[in-house]
Design a protein around this motif. Structure first.
Motif, short mmCIF file in Angstrom:
data_model
loop_
_atom_site.label_atom_id
_atom_site.label_comp_id
_atom_site.label_asym_id
_atom_site.label_seq_id
_atom_site.Cartn_x
_atom_site.Cartn_y
_atom_site.Cartn_z
N ARG A 144 8.63 28.83 1.91
CA ARG A 144 9.43 28.50 3.09
C ARG A 144 9.79 27.02 3.15
O ARG A 144 10.89 26.66 3.57
N VAL A 145 8.85 26.16 2.77
CA VAL A 145 9.11 24.71 2.86
C VAL A 145 9.54 24.12 1.52
O VAL A 145 9.63 22.91 1.37
N HIS A 146 9.78 24.98 0.53
CA HIS A 146 10.31 24.59 -0.78
C HIS A 146 9.34 23.71 -1.57
O HIS A 146 9.76 22.81 -2.29
N ASN A 147 8.05 23.98 -1.43
CA ASN A 147 7.07 23.29 -2.27
C ASN A 147 7.12 23.86 -3.69
O ASN A 147 6.98 25.07 -3.87
N ALA A 148 7.31 22.99 -4.65
CA ALA A 148 7.33 23.41 -6.06
C ALA A 148 6.00 23.18 -6.74
O ALA A 148 5.75 23.78 -7.79
N ARG A 149 5.15 22.34 -6.17
CA ARG A 149 3.92 21.93 -6.84
C ARG A 149 2.80 21.77 -5.83
O ARG A 149 3.04 21.37 -4.68
N ARG A 150 1.59 22.04 -6.27
CA ARG A 150 0.38 21.68 -5.55
C ARG A 150 -0.50 20.89 -6.52
O ARG A 150 -0.31 21.00 -7.72
N THR B 113 0.83 -1.21 0.00
CA THR B 113 0.00 0.00 0.00
C THR B 113 0.86 1.26 0.00
O THR B 113 1.83 1.35 0.75
N LEU B 114 0.46 2.22 -0.82
CA LEU B 114 1.07 3.55 -0.84
C LEU B 114 0.05 4.55 -0.33
O LEU B 114 -1.10 4.57 -0.79
N VAL B 115 0.47 5.40 0.61
CA VAL B 115 -0.38 6.49 1.11
C VAL B 115 0.40 7.79 0.96
O VAL B 115 1.49 7.93 1.54
N LEU B 116 -0.14 8.71 0.19
CA LEU B 116 0.48 10.01 -0.03
C LEU B 116 -0.45 11.12 0.44
O LEU B 116 -1.64 11.08 0.17
N ASN B 117 0.12 12.10 1.11
CA ASN B 117 -0.60 13.36 1.34
C ASN B 117 0.10 14.45 0.55
O ASN B 117 1.34 14.52 0.53
N LEU B 118 -0.68 15.29 -0.12
CA LEU B 118 -0.13 16.34 -0.98
C LEU B 118 -0.91 17.63 -0.78
O LEU B 118 -2.12 17.61 -0.56
N PRO B 119 -0.24 18.77 -0.90
CA PRO B 119 -0.96 20.04 -0.85
C PRO B 119 -1.80 20.23 -2.11
O PRO B 119 -1.40 19.85 -3.21
N ALA B 120 -2.98 20.80 -1.94
CA ALA B 120 -3.93 20.89 -3.04
C ALA B 120 -3.97 22.30 -3.65
O ALA B 120 -3.84 23.29 -2.94
N PHE B 121 -4.15 22.32 -4.97
CA PHE B 121 -4.50 23.50 -5.75
C PHE B 121 -3.40 24.56 -5.82
O PHE B 121 -3.02 25.15 -4.82
N GLU B 122 -2.95 24.80 -7.04
CA GLU B 122 -1.94 25.82 -7.27
C GLU B 122 -2.41 27.20 -6.83
O GLU B 122 -1.60 28.03 -6.40
N TRP B 123 -3.70 27.46 -6.90
CA TRP B 123 -4.18 28.79 -6.51
C TRP B 123 -4.09 29.02 -5.01
O TRP B 123 -4.25 30.16 -4.54
N LEU B 124 -3.76 27.97 -4.23
CA LEU B 124 -3.54 28.13 -2.80
C LEU B 124 -2.07 28.40 -2.46
O LEU B 124 -1.72 28.50 -1.29
N ARG B 125 -1.22 28.51 -3.48
CA ARG B 125 0.19 28.76 -3.24
C ARG B 125 0.37 30.04 -2.43
O ARG B 125 -0.30 31.04 -2.66
N SER B 126 1.32 29.99 -1.46
CA SER B 126 1.52 31.13 -0.57
C SER B 126 2.97 31.18 -0.13
O SER B 126 3.80 30.37 -0.54
N ALA B 127 3.25 32.12 0.77
CA ALA B 127 4.61 32.25 1.32
C ALA B 127 5.03 30.97 2.04
O ALA B 127 6.22 30.63 2.07
N HIS B 128 4.07 30.24 2.60
CA HIS B 128 4.41 28.99 3.28
C HIS B 128 5.05 28.00 2.32
O HIS B 128 6.01 27.30 2.68
N ASP B 129 4.53 27.90 1.10
CA ASP B 129 5.12 27.00 0.11
C ASP B 129 6.57 27.36 -0.17
O ASP B 129 7.43 26.49 -0.34
#
Length: 246
Positions: A150-156, A132-148
């Motif tokens: 800071r944590v080096h998120n390249a994609r939503r 089993t694979l379980v992934l959690n991912l941040p949703a929706f590019e329009w939610l991109r913010s300064a937090h992304d």
């Protein structure tokens, strides 16, 4: 991530509402689809070990392993969880084929240092057939913010887009669900109105106890409604569960 973000995570992840909610969803997904329980479970991108510690409590007796890019964070995770944690790269996992019966990864595939196709190929490689694979991912590019930033998120992600990525990597029986849905309006207000500046404070921080309890209660209500069959059309995160094909 920045060392300061690791420090914030280490201090907050055992009690902050978002971490508790995310960990609960991963545990619930594993209880529903445990994979190959005779084989160890890997947390790929385990940060400072909060998820591993939660898994050790929720799934007693199951062998656990963790992998984290930062050696300092990996050492923290090992101390916190008691699991075997290695420092390494999600793009080239230091494990043999079919080593694990389940693999979880929370907000890792989105990182700018992770190559989606390579990492998913590695996840598929180290999972045993039927794992089993379980992934959690941040949703929706329009939610991109300064937090992304800071944590080096390249994609939503969207649920449909993430499902297509897993299918292309050879996974099957893919289930994708949005969560953090009831609080999405507050998330939009926080990220798009109050925290637009590049130097905005991190989202990971201690909350007043009353506020943390209120936010966590909202996530518990949301999860209870989901168990009754309610599906949410959007949310701050998307949780995916899949099986490695034979």
């Amino acid at each position: 991530m920045e060392r300061t973000e690791y420090a914030l995570m280490d201090a907050a992840e055992d009690r902050m509402w978002w971490y508790r909610a995310a960990h609960a969803r991963v545990v619930a997904a594993l209880r529903a689809r445990p994979g190959r329980t005779a084989l160890p479970l890997l947390d790929a991108g385990c940060g400072t070990g909060g998820m591993l510690r939660r898994l050790s409590i929720a799934l007693p007796g199951r062998a656990l392993a963790g992998l984290e890019y930062s050696p300092e964070a990996a050492a923290r995770a090992a101390r916190k969880s008691g699991a075997a944690v290695a420092a390494g790269d999600a793009n080239a996992l230091p494990y043999p084929d079919a080593r694990f019966g389940a693999l979880v990864s929370v907000d890792v595939l989105c990182h700018r240092g992770v190559q989606e196709a390579r990492a998913l190929a590695e996840f598929h490689r180290v999972l045993a057939p039927g794992g089993t694979l379980v992934l959690n991912l941040p949703a929706f590019e329009w939610l991109r913010s300064a937090h992304d930033t800071r944590v080096h998120n390249a994609r939503r992600y969207t649920a449909a887009g993430a499902t297509a990525l897993l299918r292309a990597a050879g996974f099957e029986a893919i289930e994708a669900r949005y969560w953090n849905s009831l609080l999405l309006p507050l998330m939009v207000a926080q990220r798009k109105l109050r925290s637009r500046a590049p130097d905005a404070a991190s989202d990971v921080a201690p909350f007043p106890p009353w506020l943390d309890a209120t936010l966590h209660a909202a996530t518990r209500t949301e999860a209870a409604l989901a168990r009754l069959g309610l599906r949410y059309p959007a949310g701050g995160s998307v949780l995916l569960t899949a099986t490695r094909s034979a």
